[in-house]
Design an enzyme around this catalytic site. Sequence first.
Site, PDB file in Angstrom:
ATOM      1  N   CYS A  41      -1.043  -0.123   2.612  1.00 35.16           N
ATOM      2  CA  CYS A  41      -0.010   0.693   1.971  1.00 35.16           C
ATOM      3  C   CYS A  41      -0.254   0.851   0.465  1.00 35.16           C
ATOM      4  O   CYS A  41      -0.289   1.964  -0.053  1.00 35.16           O
ATOM      5  CB  CYS A  41       1.347   0.064   2.229  1.00 35.16           C
ATOM      6  SG  CYS A  41       2.698   0.950   1.477  1.00 35.16           S
ATOM      7  N   LYS A  50       0.985   9.112  -2.182  1.00 34.59           N
ATOM      8  CA  LYS A  50       2.160   9.697  -2.848  1.00 34.59           C
ATOM      9  C   LYS A  50       1.843  10.077  -4.293  1.00 34.59           C
ATOM     10  O   LYS A  50       2.384  11.049  -4.817  1.00 34.59           O
ATOM     11  CB  LYS A  50       3.340   8.735  -2.789  1.00 34.59           C
ATOM     12  CG  LYS A  50       4.267   9.013  -1.624  1.00 34.59           C
ATOM     13  CD  LYS A  50       3.800   8.493  -0.290  1.00 34.59           C
ATOM     14  CE  LYS A  50       3.201   9.451   0.645  1.00 34.59           C
ATOM     15  NZ  LYS A  50       2.769   8.866   1.913  1.00 34.59           N
ATOM     16  N   HIS A 324       7.977   0.287   5.691  1.00 33.13           N
ATOM     17  CA  HIS A 324       9.324  -0.310   5.608  1.00 33.13           C
ATOM     18  C   HIS A 324       9.700  -1.045   6.886  1.00 33.13           C
ATOM     19  O   HIS A 324      10.483  -1.988   6.853  1.00 33.13           O
ATOM     20  CB  HIS A 324      10.374   0.740   5.228  1.00 33.13           C
ATOM     21  CG  HIS A 324      10.205   2.057   5.915  1.00 33.13           C
ATOM     22  ND1 HIS A 324       9.214   2.944   5.587  1.00 33.13           N
ATOM     23  CD2 HIS A 324      10.882   2.624   6.923  1.00 33.13           C
ATOM     24  CE1 HIS A 324       9.314   4.020   6.346  1.00 33.13           C
ATOM     25  NE2 HIS A 324      10.310   3.839   7.181  1.00 33.13           N
ATOM     26  N   HIS A 447      29.512  17.518  -6.232  1.00 32.67           N
ATOM     27  CA  HIS A 447      29.123  18.926  -6.246  1.00 32.67           C
ATOM     28  C   HIS A 447      28.555  19.276  -7.610  1.00 32.67           C
ATOM     29  O   HIS A 447      29.117  18.854  -8.626  1.00 32.67           O
ATOM     30  CB  HIS A 447      30.347  19.804  -5.962  1.00 32.67           C
ATOM     31  CG  HIS A 447      30.045  21.264  -6.070  1.00 32.67           C
ATOM     32  ND1 HIS A 447      29.361  21.938  -5.085  1.00 32.67           N
ATOM     33  CD2 HIS A 447      30.320  22.164  -7.043  1.00 32.67           C
ATOM     34  CE1 HIS A 447      29.227  23.209  -5.443  1.00 32.67           C
ATOM     35  NE2 HIS A 447      29.793  23.376  -6.632  1.00 32.67           N
TER      36      HIS A 447
HETATM   37  P1  FAD Z   1      -1.444  -3.576   6.161  1.00 36.16           P
HETATM   38  O1  FAD Z   1      -0.784  -2.880   5.050  1.00 36.16           O
HETATM   39  O2  FAD Z   1      -2.494  -2.851   6.914  1.00 36.16           O
HETATM   40  O3  FAD Z   1      -2.037  -4.922   5.546  1.00 36.16           O
HETATM   41  C1  FAD Z   1      -2.791  -5.807   6.296  1.00 36.16           C
HETATM   42  C2  FAD Z   1      -3.621  -6.630   5.364  1.00 36.16           C
HETATM   43  O4  FAD Z   1      -4.215  -7.686   6.117  1.00 36.16           O
HETATM   44  C3  FAD Z   1      -4.782  -5.885   4.729  1.00 36.16           C
HETATM   45  O5  FAD Z   1      -4.740  -6.042   3.330  1.00 36.16           O
HETATM   46  C4  FAD Z   1      -6.033  -6.534   5.303  1.00 36.16           C
HETATM   47  O6  FAD Z   1      -7.101  -6.598   4.381  1.00 36.16           O
HETATM   48  C5  FAD Z   1      -5.520  -7.930   5.619  1.00 36.16           C
HETATM   49  N1  FAD Z   1      -6.278  -8.617   6.650  1.00 36.16           N
HETATM   50  C6  FAD Z   1      -6.634  -8.170   7.887  1.00 36.16           C
HETATM   51  N2  FAD Z   1      -7.283  -9.129   8.566  1.00 36.16           N
HETATM   52  C7  FAD Z   1      -7.333 -10.208   7.766  1.00 36.16           C
HETATM   53  C8  FAD Z   1      -7.851 -11.513   7.900  1.00 36.16           C
HETATM   54  N3  FAD Z   1      -8.432 -11.928   9.032  1.00 36.16           N
HETATM   55  N4  FAD Z   1      -7.741 -12.362   6.857  1.00 36.16           N
HETATM   56  C9  FAD Z   1      -7.135 -11.990   5.693  1.00 36.16           C
HETATM   57  N5  FAD Z   1      -6.617 -10.765   5.515  1.00 36.16           N
HETATM   58  C10 FAD Z   1      -6.699  -9.895   6.539  1.00 36.16           C
HETATM   59  N6  FAD Z   1       3.848   4.091   5.707  1.00 36.16           N
HETATM   60  C11 FAD Z   1       5.048   4.406   5.185  1.00 36.16           C
HETATM   61  O7  FAD Z   1       6.058   3.787   5.562  1.00 36.16           O
HETATM   62  N7  FAD Z   1       5.174   5.394   4.251  1.00 36.16           N
HETATM   63  C12 FAD Z   1       4.115   6.116   3.828  1.00 36.16           C
HETATM   64  O8  FAD Z   1       4.273   7.005   2.983  1.00 36.16           O
HETATM   65  C13 FAD Z   1       2.842   5.822   4.371  1.00 36.16           C
HETATM   66  N8  FAD Z   1       1.755   6.515   3.973  1.00 36.16           N
HETATM   67  C14 FAD Z   1       0.540   6.173   4.471  1.00 36.16           C
HETATM   68  C15 FAD Z   1      -0.556   6.908   4.048  1.00 36.16           C
HETATM   69  C16 FAD Z   1      -1.811   6.602   4.510  1.00 36.16           C
HETATM   70  C17 FAD Z   1      -2.998   7.399   4.028  1.00 36.16           C
HETATM   71  C18 FAD Z   1      -1.977   5.509   5.423  1.00 36.16           C
HETATM   72  C19 FAD Z   1      -3.335   5.129   5.920  1.00 36.16           C
HETATM   73  C20 FAD Z   1      -0.885   4.785   5.860  1.00 36.16           C
HETATM   74  C21 FAD Z   1       0.394   5.122   5.395  1.00 36.16           C
HETATM   75  N9  FAD Z   1       1.524   4.429   5.819  1.00 36.16           N
HETATM   76  C22 FAD Z   1       2.747   4.773   5.317  1.00 36.16           C
HETATM   77  C23 FAD Z   1       1.460   3.322   6.790  1.00 36.16           C
HETATM   78  C24 FAD Z   1       1.521   1.972   6.077  1.00 36.16           C
HETATM   79  O9  FAD Z   1       0.450   1.879   5.172  1.00 36.16           O
HETATM   80  C25 FAD Z   1       1.465   0.840   7.096  1.00 36.16           C
HETATM   81  O10 FAD Z   1       2.485   0.998   8.055  1.00 36.16           O
HETATM   82  C26 FAD Z   1       1.653  -0.503   6.400  1.00 36.16           C
HETATM   83  O11 FAD Z   1       0.656  -0.711   5.430  1.00 36.16           O
HETATM   84  C27 FAD Z   1       1.608  -1.655   7.415  1.00 36.16           C
HETATM   85  O12 FAD Z   1       1.772  -2.862   6.759  1.00 36.16           O
HETATM   86  P2  FAD Z   1       1.176  -4.217   7.330  1.00 36.16           P
HETATM   87  O13 FAD Z   1       1.640  -5.266   6.398  1.00 36.16           O
HETATM   88  O14 FAD Z   1       1.494  -4.356   8.763  1.00 36.16           O
HETATM   89  O15 FAD Z   1      -0.415  -4.075   7.258  1.00 36.16           O
END
Ligand code: FAD
Length: 468
Positions: A41, A50, A324, A447
């Site tokens: 994210c 964004k 979120h 308004h």
């Molecule tokens: P992630 O953000 O994917 O984080 C996971 C982390 O775990 C990563 O940093 C990775 O390096 C780390 N990791 C993985 N395996 C290991 C390991 N074995 N050891 C240590 N670290 C590890 N969502 C929205 O709500 N609004 C938006 O506007 C939006 N825009 C987006 C735009 C784009 C271009 C993309 C690709 C996604 C967008 N998303 C958006 C989706 C959003 O980014 C994800 O839903 C969100 O990041 C998920 O969060 P997470 O914590 O599950 O995982």
Amino acid sequence: MSYDVIVIGTGPGGYVCAIKAAQLGLKTAVIEKRATYGGTCLNIGCIPSKALLHASEVYAHTAHGIAELGVEVAAPKLNLAKMMAHKDAVVKSNVDGVQFLFKKNKIDAFQGTGKVVAAGKVSVTNDKGEVTTLETKNIVIATGSDVAGIPGVKVDIDEKVIVSSTGGIALSKVPEKMVVVGGGVIGLELGSVWSRLGAKVTVVEYLDNILGGMDGEVSKQFQRMLAKQGMEFHLGAKVTGVEKAGKGAKVTFEPVKGGDKTVLDADVVLVATGRKPYTEGLGLAEAGVVLDNRGRVEIDHHYRTNVAGIYAIGDVVKGPMLAHKAEDEGVALAEILAGQAGHVNYDVIPGVVYTQPEVASVGKTEEELKAAGTAYKAGKFPFTANGRARAMLATDGFVKVLADKDTDRVLGVHIIGYGAGELIHEAAVLMEFGGSSEDLGRTCHAHPTMSEAVKEAALATFFKPIHM
Ligand code: FAD
């Protein structure tokens, strides 16, 4: 070293879970394999996209949208390198902010790849290959997701000519022609960025509509608006090949229903066909953690995997892949681990497409209500009838409120229009408290505001709007 909670992954799910756990008095550590915190994210997703959406919108608006307001300027000049530097600076300030919050909350942060050795034991391997083993009462898997390819098609993503969203937010020049494979949120947002900056953008989508899963009426109107902005669409189209050709690439597709192939040339092809859960190298199979048939970590209502002491949240588990949603799961899980009652209301998770106009929704679509056989009523109000929207020349779009026919309880709200991503939250709060369309329609709204269109759509749902 021994902890109450170790979180693997510092995306919105992981970092928020860690901060909340620390705030609740649990001894907490995080492990991140990326050089910076914040996950997909903050580094390559929500935040950089964004930044580019805003900057490209200012450019397009200055070029086409302000003369009618009586503001005349010379044609704006694009400095793409500066726009990218702005994006990078925004990313840096956000990821640095997470690092600061880890320190502030006394969270130990380990850089390296985390692996579940067994329940209660996690190893971290840093980039020098050194391994540290940590002990903990609870392990939280928050490893997120990765780019998914095109089903059945071998694509060589080089992040220059054939790009995923990661390359799509870092192009060094505006392509003349861009083909976007996938008409979902990411494809349309990044397609919009490059279209505004001058690229001829063509979207090829497998389904018969863009933004699959969104309200059908909203999706149709949205497509018309994007087409008016210059984007071209091929719907019901199955991509069968994406190959490099000369300095560019070509995309081959055919109608899903069968028929002749079409080949499109492009300078850049953006593959935006979705994301898949990321569990590589985590050691889950060895630890006995079960995945579901889509490769997601299987969890129960309390984020527990089948192995005691191992939990999972965010993109790596079921549900919408949204930052979120991941954050709220992080908070709920931290509360559960601290002995409190953590909970996420999955019926009230807003979704926003940050294009211009924005699209936002919360709750059920008409299609979902029909499929479930729910008796509902719908009220709509167009921004053309809203004074503030007229003042701002932002009359595109409408608000639609869906409520239970018998109880009047609001079941879904769908907005397409300027600022929809902010407007949607009054609907989310209302729905969180089980409010009715009459509650919404009888709430005094300032308004002139765009929000009055939400009130009027609610009035239209339980009786009649005033200004139509
Ligand atoms: P992630 O953000 O994917 O984080 C996971 C982390 O775990 C990563 O940093 C990775 O390096 C780390 N990791 C993985 N395996 C290991 C390991 N074995 N050891 C240590 N670290 C590890 N969502 C929205 O709500 N609004 C938006 O506007 C939006 N825009 C987006 C735009 C784009 C271009 C993309 C690709 C996604 C967008 N998303 C958006 C989706 C959003 O980014 C994800 O839903 C969100 O990041 C998920 O969060 P997470 O914590 O599950 O995982």
